[in-house]
Design a protein around this motif. Structure first.
Motif, short mmCIF file in Angstrom:
data_model
loop_
_atom_site.label_atom_id
_atom_site.label_comp_id
_atom_site.label_asym_id
_atom_site.label_seq_id
_atom_site.Cartn_x
_atom_site.Cartn_y
_atom_site.Cartn_z
N VAL A 152 45.27 -18.17 56.87
CA VAL A 152 46.37 -17.66 58.48
C VAL A 152 46.24 -16.45 59.05
O VAL A 152 45.72 -16.15 60.51
CB VAL A 152 47.73 -17.49 58.12
N LEU A 153 45.47 -15.64 58.00
CA LEU A 153 44.66 -14.05 58.53
C LEU A 153 43.70 -14.72 59.39
O LEU A 153 44.32 -13.80 60.72
CB LEU A 153 44.72 -12.97 58.27
N HIS A 154 42.93 -15.59 58.60
CA HIS A 154 41.70 -15.65 59.84
C HIS A 154 41.77 -15.80 61.29
O HIS A 154 41.18 -15.47 62.00
CB HIS A 154 41.13 -16.49 58.86
N HIS A 155 42.92 -16.80 61.00
CA HIS A 155 43.61 -17.20 62.55
C HIS A 155 44.11 -16.67 63.66
O HIS A 155 43.69 -16.80 64.74
CB HIS A 155 44.41 -18.85 62.33
N GLN A 156 44.97 -15.46 63.29
CA GLN A 156 45.54 -14.65 63.56
C GLN A 156 44.56 -13.40 64.40
O GLN A 156 44.40 -13.11 65.42
CB GLN A 156 46.52 -13.97 63.77
#
Length: 476
Positions: free
Chosen positions: A283-287
């Motif tokens: 999720v952090l990579h996506h954000q």
């Protein structure tokens, strides 16, 4: 003594645990889910029992049953530490998972012994000899597990927490789960055009009952931001940054808040900090990818575009989106994000490849597919300058009947494109007939009839238009 496998299987199916809650691995990236749970264990000690239980199930899905047993032992240690007074009652899910894992390892004696432990505990718990006691904390544990398995499960999660709350309406944990399920359902409703669930009140109540839980504060802030009450929301984010400056789940929501506010630098700064704490979080990579892409788009609009800086931001966005789909191949939105990032960097072949790859997936849900057709149509229209292909793909999205945000976007885009062509006199019979088809697919029969009549006036021998017209007139 030989234990009958069939009667054992029958008993196993009656247990309440992760193996009987129909949590399907095709809906998650197992690697990503395992990392999420391990991160949670590291940062949130009070829910370790729950985390180790679901971790054992995930290990089993990854075919490592020995690893699964290790997780269950850790769950048992946590139960002894946190609930020394009611070990049996708190062990029901753990014992159920033990029974199933031993069954899969063909260690039937051990499986049977855990089935018996569960049965005996239920006998003690229920005053009546027959009947299963429905324990609120087991409903809640099921609810939390369902939330971990993604948007196909949010409705069921909400129902589980509702059942738990019937017995204990003031339980902080059950209220937190219920509020999160409602928030997630609202997220999905916005994406897929379903009815919006009211989640503001549940979030407020959960925040009152869980003053330490900054995840709830952050979701409350995001909800207020959606209601155009961002300033009010930001106070909760600031409070959370004070209370838990190093809790990655909170930081991720806080970054999301600043990204939506348009403060991209602050969002990136917070995400980088969170990624240091949990480097594998999908999720952090996506954000981060979303932030870098937005920054690149912003810079491109400045008067003297710093080309090298834009290139660098696009590269970063691509790197993060690629990481997401490598780690979690069912994160479908990220494929469109990656393709769009390639397009932004004029790497059109790579963008095309990603669109083709995701559209050929047999497990792509309708709502996501429509969203991807919309993005692919955009790509054809604005990057490849092919209006005919853009029209084709917008219509592919429309042909899928599911009502969704993606479908609405396809509809708006194709109507706009066709109307502009027709108004500027570049439109021919085909464009007019296609507009008829768009209205027909949207269920506007009367308008569809008018457009088809106009197309036939220009192209009298076209059988397709004539058949469509007849079919529409008969259906009215």
């Amino acid at each position: 003594s030989t234990i009958s496998k069939d009667s054992l299987k029958t008993s196993l199916l009656q247990l309440e645990c992760h193996f009987t809650w129909t949590l399907l691995k095709e809906h998650v990236g197992l690697e990503a889910l395992e990392e999420t749970i391990l991160d949670h264990i590291k940062f949130v000690v009070e829910y370790n029992i729950r985390d180790y239980n679901i971790l054992s199930y995930v290990c089993h899905l990854k075919n490592s049953n020995e690893e699964a047993l290790r997780s269950l032992r850790k769950a048992e240690e946590a139960i002894q530490k946190h609930h020394p007074g009611e070990i049996a009652r708190r062990s029901l899910v753990t014992w159920g998972n033990y029974a199933w894992i031993y069954y899969h390892m063909q260690r039937y004696e051990e499986a049977q012994s855990y089935v018996s432990k569960v049965k005996n505990c239920y006998k003690k718990l229920s005053s009546t000899a027959h009947g299963k006691v429905h324990l609120p904390e087991i409903y809640a544990e099921q609810g939390w597990a369902l939330l971990r398995f993604g948007n196909n499960y949010f409705e069921r999660a909400k129902n589980c927490f509702e059942n738990a709350l019937k017995s204990e309406p003031d339980n902080p944990d059950f209220n937190a789960g219920y509020a999160i399920a409602m928030y997630r359902l609202e997220d999905c409703a916005k994406r897929y055009g379903d009815e919006i669930m009211p989640c503001l009140e549940p979030l407020k109540r959960a925040a009152e009952l869980n003053p330490k839980d900054t995840t709830i504060l952050a979701l409350l802030a995001l909800k207020l931001q959606r209601l155009q009450r961002g300033d009010e929301g930001e106070k909760y984010i600031e409070e959370g940054l004070q209370k838990t400056p190093d809790f990655p789940v909170f930081l991720r929501h806080a970054a999301n808040f600043y990204r939506k506010k348009g403060d991209l630098n602050k969002a990136v700064e917070i995400l980088k900090k969170a990624l240091e704490l949990t480097p594998k979080s999908v999720v952090l990579h996506h954000q981060l990818g979303l932030c870098y892409r937005s920054k690149a788009i912003k810079l491109k609009k400045t008067r003297y575009t710093p080309q090298e800086e834009v290139e660098n931001l696009i590269q970063l966005a691509i790197f993060h989106f690629k990481t997401v789909i490598d780690k979690k191949p069912v994160f479908f939105a990220a494929y469109a994000d990656l393709a769009n990032a390639y397009a932004l960097g004029k790497r059109y072949e790579e963008a095309e490849e990603i669109f083709q790859e995701v559209l050929q997936r047999s497990d792509l849900p309708c709502g996501d597919k429509q969203e991807i057709y919309f993005n692919y149509g955009n790509f054809q229209q604005f990057h490849m300058n092919s209006e005919s292909k853009a029209i084709k793909y917008y219509i592919e999205g429309l042909k899928i009947e599911k009502d969704s945000c993606g479908r609405k976007k396809c509809s708006e885009a194709v109507k706009k494109l066709l109307n502009e062509k027709i108004r500027s006199d570049l439109g021919d019979a085909t464009d007019i007939g296609t507009l008829g088809l768009v209205h027909k697919l949207n269920g506007n029969k009367q308008e569809a009839i008018e457009w088809y009549k106009e197309a036939i006036a220009l192209d009298p021998n076209n059988e397709e238009y004539q058949n469509a017209l007849v079919e529409l007139q008969l259906s009215i």
